[in-house]
Design a protein around this motif. Sequence first.
Motif, PDB file in Angstrom:
ATOM      1  N   CYS A  63       0.832  -1.207   0.000  1.00 21.57           N
ATOM      2  CA  CYS A  63       0.000   0.000   0.000  1.00 21.57           C
ATOM      3  C   CYS A  63       0.869   1.261   0.000  1.00 21.57           C
ATOM      4  CB  CYS A  63      -0.938   0.012   1.211  1.00 21.57           C
ATOM      5  SG  CYS A  63      -2.250  -1.216   1.120  1.00 21.57           S
ATOM      6  N   GLU A  64       1.965   1.238   0.742  1.00 21.17           N
ATOM      7  CA  GLU A  64       2.879   2.386   0.767  1.00 21.17           C
ATOM      8  C   GLU A  64       3.503   2.617  -0.610  1.00 21.17           C
ATOM      9  OE1 GLU A  64       4.913   5.700   2.190  1.00 21.17           O
ATOM     10  OE2 GLU A  64       3.244   4.603   3.090  1.00 21.17           O
ATOM     11  N   LYS A  67       0.886   4.216  -2.692  1.00 26.00           N
ATOM     12  CA  LYS A  67       0.689   5.606  -2.286  1.00 26.00           C
ATOM     13  C   LYS A  67       1.776   6.503  -2.866  1.00 26.00           C
ATOM     14  CE  LYS A  67       1.854   7.285   1.783  1.00 26.00           C
ATOM     15  NZ  LYS A  67       1.937   7.394   3.239  1.00 26.00           N
ATOM     16  N   ARG A  68       3.011   5.994  -2.899  1.00 27.86           N
ATOM     17  CA  ARG A  68       4.133   6.767  -3.439  1.00 27.86           C
ATOM     18  C   ARG A  68       4.199   6.734  -4.964  1.00 27.86           C
ATOM     19  NH1 ARG A  68       9.427   5.367   0.242  1.00 27.86           N
ATOM     20  NH2 ARG A  68       8.453   5.643   2.289  1.00 27.86           N
ATOM     21  N   ASP A  69       3.326   5.940  -5.586  1.00 27.29           N
ATOM     22  CA  ASP A  69       3.317   5.764  -7.039  1.00 27.29           C
ATOM     23  C   ASP A  69       4.654   5.215  -7.532  1.00 27.29           C
ATOM     24  OD1 ASP A  69       2.143   5.687  -9.537  1.00 27.29           O
ATOM     25  OD2 ASP A  69       2.684   7.764 -10.017  1.00 27.29           O
TER      26      ASP A  69
END
Length: 148
Positions: A63-64, A67-69
Amino acid sequence: MTAIAVDQELVDAAIELARTRTPGREWSGAAALRLDDGSIVTGIAPVALNGAVQLCHETGAICEAFKRDRRVVASVCVLLADQGRGYWIVAPCGVCQERLFAYGPRVEVGVPEAADHRRWRSLPLSELQPHWFARVFPEDGWGYPAAE
């Protein structure tokens, strides 16, 4: 894109999170993922009263990355072993394999050596799961765009 193998730095990041987040716990583990910019993100499974809703150690780190793409290029998961004297490397479960496949078949994952689960080798998902169901779809039509 050149494959980025699971290495000691990635394994150590997972072990460090498990040791600091769950010290003294009978059952612990964590995961570490390397992203395409070289950074490392880690994750640990939260405890849930209902075991059916628990998540894998990799989930938070995936997920991180999203989130950071950033693309995931390597992943390793460790579990406390040997009565607390060390950690075993474990291959990603089927669900996490699916989550990692979103980043392509060349994502490297740590898998344990048969003779000593504290030792590992790095394999691309395509070798870990050679009959993955989505191979019937064009590579550019599934998940993230193909790595260059």
